[in-house]
Every structure is written in structure tokens, then in C-alpha cells.
Design an enzyme around this catalytic site. Structure first.
Site, mmCIF file in Angstrom:
data_model
loop_
_atom_site.group_PDB
_atom_site.id
_atom_site.type_symbol
_atom_site.label_atom_id
_atom_site.label_comp_id
_atom_site.label_asym_id
_atom_site.label_seq_id
_atom_site.Cartn_x
_atom_site.Cartn_y
_atom_site.Cartn_z
ATOM 1 N N CYS A 86 0.811 -1.022 0.053
ATOM 2 C CA CYS A 86 -0.039 -0.065 0.026
ATOM 3 C C CYS A 86 0.577 1.050 0.005
ATOM 4 O O CYS A 86 0.406 2.017 -0.749
ATOM 5 C CB CYS A 86 -0.397 0.215 1.210
ATOM 6 S SG CYS A 86 -0.052 0.185 2.700
ATOM 7 N N HIS A 380 -2.018 0.874 7.704
ATOM 8 C CA HIS A 380 -2.270 1.282 5.693
ATOM 9 C C HIS A 380 -2.431 2.411 5.287
ATOM 10 O O HIS A 380 -2.822 3.653 5.592
ATOM 11 C CB HIS A 380 -3.768 0.641 5.757
ATOM 12 C CG HIS A 380 -4.080 0.644 4.152
ATOM 13 N ND1 HIS A 380 -3.220 -0.390 3.390
ATOM 14 C CD2 HIS A 380 -4.759 0.867 3.361
ATOM 15 C CE1 HIS A 380 -3.902 0.057 2.255
ATOM 16 N NE2 HIS A 380 -4.912 0.805 1.867
ATOM 17 N N ASN A 402 -8.143 4.975 -2.426
ATOM 18 C CA ASN A 402 -6.975 3.644 -1.847
ATOM 19 C C ASN A 402 -6.770 2.998 -3.113
ATOM 20 O O ASN A 402 -6.826 3.177 -4.383
ATOM 21 C CB ASN A 402 -8.562 2.691 -1.286
ATOM 22 C CG ASN A 402 -8.316 2.144 0.217
ATOM 23 O OD1 ASN A 402 -6.392 1.631 -0.021
ATOM 24 N ND2 ASN A 402 -8.478 0.781 0.480
#
Length: 461
Positions: A86, A380, A402
Site C-alpha cells: 500500500c 495502511h 485506496n
């Protein structure tokens, strides 16, 4: 005297029998906590449903309030799939927004596989060389123990983006596309980690046996060659040079095809000074604000930079975030994404679930207490891209792009209420031009060094 003796008896520790779960203790617990009729109904519901399904509040305005007063747009949603990259997707997404806007593209992605390859190779070297550096310490030394517990991860932080991209450059996704093992990294990582642990022991024995430095380094280079071979088989071989031609949203060529190296491509398409253009911020209420901190071994390359940040109150961080979004400039952002996330709606809100009513208890810990007890940490990274501000200038909610694919959440985005932002946001990376001068001066302070195993500093996945 009797009162003194009574006080001593009350203060005395309980006997071993009283401290254990004896039949008498169990009898008292079960009697005092017998299920009521309402509890039985809940138990029946929980027998066929997950806790979140039962605890979901029927009405939460955050689920339908999707308007944002300020947004820094981009095009296309990336998907890290079953990998812990991520941090890399987020950093590259910040860069690609600039490229898309400047080149007038419909969509564009940098190759995550290209950067992942060098990230894993550099982390292998970081582990092996640090093992050599600390070979004279015992195996139960805290740092040595931490190294063997964490030889390799595909998780990371923005410092990885800074050091990997600055050193190796970037290439378009078409030049080095994703492979199955790029998207599903666990088996590849476990194989390399097993080899690193084996080699770590071997290198310690070489040093203990009096091997010369050049012999140790020669052996380490052979080990890294094996890592390179595994990565090349799983991810492909990174190109040293390539030809590329830009195309618009319809596929029409833009200009002439040009020859690039990964570094020349980065300098021409992005060109940012990654090491000096950004300021790393943190909201960690367990430590004093307006102080700089650095985390030992929280880096991606041996010759790179540990995560070094300014710890600030949330209101100061929000002002910089608002200024950046108002300028259409996206930011690297990280949080504890799993807390109060409605996975069906993509909304992060403290009002999503009512665990208190389901279980008849409360959860009163503060953000600082959750950090101290390992109940919460940055898990994250995403791209902060929008904020909603009310008529009085107060922030109401935020939106992030995202990297879980275009169908997850709000068309690939997550929306968080301002209250959730306060409780579970941890890291933000902003351009220097949005940072007040007084805050920039804090970078001149000598950073407080924190250990690699600090509770807040797990890699973002």
C-alpha cells in the site's frame, strides 16, 4: 492497632488458589453472568452472523453524505491485491496524479513491480548488512532478535518511496507489468525470509570465526545474487532502458516515441526532489508534540533514510492537509484502517457499530492508551484527496483514494468522518510549501531516536 492489622491483611496479595480460576471462582463468574432472555436472542443472532453484522447501526448519516467541498481529482483506481505494498501504491498514486494532469491522459500507472523488485532486494541487503554490523551482539539482544523476527516485509512507509524511486527511478506499468507473485507476495516473501534467516546465522558465524571483512562482504554479495534470482523469476527482470510513447484517453499517440532509462523517465515525468520536497508528520499523543523523532531501522535501504517525522497536534496537521487539497495536491496518508470500517459502504465512522449495546460493556480507551497497549497503530497507506468543510470553516469528513480496486468502497475510495480521522489517523506527508515556517524550524532539532520495535511503527500494508 486492630485497624493497622486489618489494613495490612486487606493489602496482602491473594493466595495462589484465589488468583487461579478455581471451581469456586468459576461458579461465581457463571452465576453472575447468566444469559438473560435478551442475551439469548443475541446469542442466536451471533450463531449465524458476524459481530459487525449484528452491531451495525441501522442509521448512520455518514453512509449517505458523500459531498466534498474541496477535492484533488485523479483518474483510475489501482489494486494491490494480496500484497502489502500500500505504501508503494500510495506514493506512486500521488505522482501519477501529476502526470495524468500534465499529459492530459485518461489513465496511467507507474509499474509497482519495478519498484517492488528493488525494494525487496534492498531490504534483503539491509537485513544482511545489519546482521553483520551487529554480529558481536548475542542472539537474545533486542535488536538482533527483532531482525530475525522481521527479516523481510513488502510493507513499508513513504521513506521507501523516497529512497527506492530516487535511486532506481520508475517505469510505466506496461514496461514491467504485474505478475501473479507481485499481486500475491506471501509465498515469495516467506521463501526469501527463510533464506535470509539461514544466511544471517551463517554471517554471524563467519564474523565470530574471524573472517576478514572482504570475505564476509563477498559472501553477502553471493547471497544477494540468490535473492535477485528469486525476484527475477517471480517478478521479472527490471529493464535498464526502454522506449515509450504517451497516448491520450482514446489511445491516440502523443508526440514521438522516446528512449528512457528508469531514472531519466522519472526526472522527465515527475522530477520532484523526493528527499527535500516533503515533510513527514505524525500524530502520536503518547509523546510530546513539536518534537522530531526517528525510528531505528525503519527504512528500506541500508544507505537510505529512517522514518523521521515531526509529531504534531491534529489541528495543525489538518490545516496543512486542507491547504494541500485546496491546491489540488494529493498526499500520502496512513491510518488504522480496520477500525470501525464498514466494508460494504467504505465508510470509516465511529458510529458504524454499536459494540457497547451488543456486549453490555464500554470501550473507553483514548488514542494514546490504544497505542501504548498495541491496540492501534498505522496499518495502511492511502492517498488523501478530498475534504468537506462547513460554513464555519470546520472539517466534517475526508476522502482517500485506496488501492483495493475500483469496486471497493465508494468507487475505490474510502470516506472517513472527522471524528474517525482524529482517532485513527497517524501519518501524513506534505509538500514543504504547505508547512508553516515555525513548523519547518522543528526539523533543525536533533531527533529523538526510537527503537525499531516501538508499538506504533509497524510497516503499512
Amino acid at each position: 492497632m486492630k485497624q493497622i492489622l486489618l489494613g495490612l491483611l486487606l493489602a496482602a496479595p491473594l493466595s495462589a488458589a484465589a488468583q487461579a480460576l478455581t471451581p469456586d471462582v468459576m461458579q461465581r463468574i457463571t452465576t453472575a453472568n447468566a444469559l438473560t432472555r435478551q442475551d439469548v436472542a443475541l446469542r442466536n443472532a451471533l450463531a449465524a452472523n458476524g459481530i459487525d453484522a449484528i452491531a451495525t447501526k441501522a442509521v448512520n448519516p455518514a453512509n449517505t453524505d458523500l459531498y466534498f467541498s474541496h477535492e484533488a481529482p485523479s483518474k483510475g483506481i489501482t489494486d494491490q491485491q494480496s500484497s502489502g505494498r500500500c505504501w508503494l501504491f500510495t506514493g506512486l498514486n500521488v505522482m501519477r496524479a501529476k502526470v495524468i494532469a500534465e499529459q492530459g491522459l485518461g489513465n496511467f500507472e507507474f509499474s509497482q513491480s519495478f519498484c517492488s523488485f528493488y525494494d525487496q532486494l534492498e531490504k534483503a541487503n539491509l537485513f544482511l548488512q545489519t546482521i553483520i554490523d551487529k554480529a558481536n551482539l548475542p542472539m537474545d539482544d533486542k535488536t538482533v532478535e527483532w531482525l530475525f523476527k522481521n527479516p523481510l516485509s513488502d510493507g513499508g512507509t513513504f521513506t521507501g518511496v523516497q529512497d527506492i524511486v530516487s535511486k532506481y527511478g520508475v517505469v510505466p506499468a506496461e514496461v514491467m507489468p504485474e505478475s501473479y507473485n507481485a499481486n500475491n507476495t506471501s509465498k515469495m516473501a516467506s521463501i526469501i525470509s527463510l533464506k535470509l534467516r539461514q544466511w544471517g546465522l551463517e554471517l554471524r558465524k563467519m564474523v565470530a570465526g574471524g573472517a576478514k571483512s572482504n570475505a564476509v562482504q563477498k559472501r553477502k554479495e553471493e547471497m544477494l545474487g540468490e535473492v535477485y534470482h528469486i525476484l527475477a523469476l517471480c517478478l521479472g527482470t527490471p529493464p535498464a532502458e526502454f522506449d515509450y510513447q504517451w497516448k491520450d484517453a482514446s489511445g491516440k499517440p502523443l508526440g514521438e516515441k522516446k528512449h528512457y532509462t528508469p531514472l531519466s523517465f522519472y526526472k522527465e515525468t515527475v522530477g520532484w526532489d523526493l528527499q527535500n520536497n516533503y515533510v513527514l508528520l505524525m500524530n502520536d499523543p503518547t509523546r510530546p508534540y513539536h518534537q522530531t523523532y526517528t525510528i531505528d531501522l525503519d527504512r528500506h535501504t541500508y544507505d537510505g533514510h529512517d522514518w523521521t517525522y515531526i509529531n504534531l497536534p491534529m489541528d495543525e496537521i489538518k490545516k496543512m492537509a486542507v491547504a494541500s487539497i485546496a491546491d489540488s495536491t494529493r498526499m500520502y496518508f496512513s491510518c488504522d484502517v480496520g477500525k470501525f470500517l464498514n466494508r460494504k459502504t467504505g465508510i470509516l465512522s465511529l458510529d458504524n457499530y454499536d459494540y457497547e449495546s451488543v456486549f453490555g460493556t464500554t470501550f473507553p480507551m483514548t488514542k494514546a492508551e490504544r497505542i501504548q497497549t498495541f491496540a492501534s497503530a498505522s496499518s495502511h497507506a492511502m492517498t488523501l484527496c478530498a475534504v468537506d468543510i462547513d460554513a464555519d470553516g470546520n472539517t466534517r469528513k475526508w476522502k482517500v483514494e485506496n488501492s483495493w480496486g475500483p469496486t471497493y468502497g465508494v468507487q475505490g475510495h474510502l470516506v472517513m468522518t472527522d471524528e474517525w480521522f482524529d482517532e485513527y489517523m497517524f501519518r501524513l506527508v506534505v509538500e514543504r510549501r504547505f508547512v508553516p515556517e515555525e513548523t519547518l524550524k522543528l526539523l533543525n532539532l536533533k531527533p529523538v531516536k526510537l527503537p525499531a520495535w516501538d508499538p506504533l511503527f509497524t510497516p503499512e500494508n
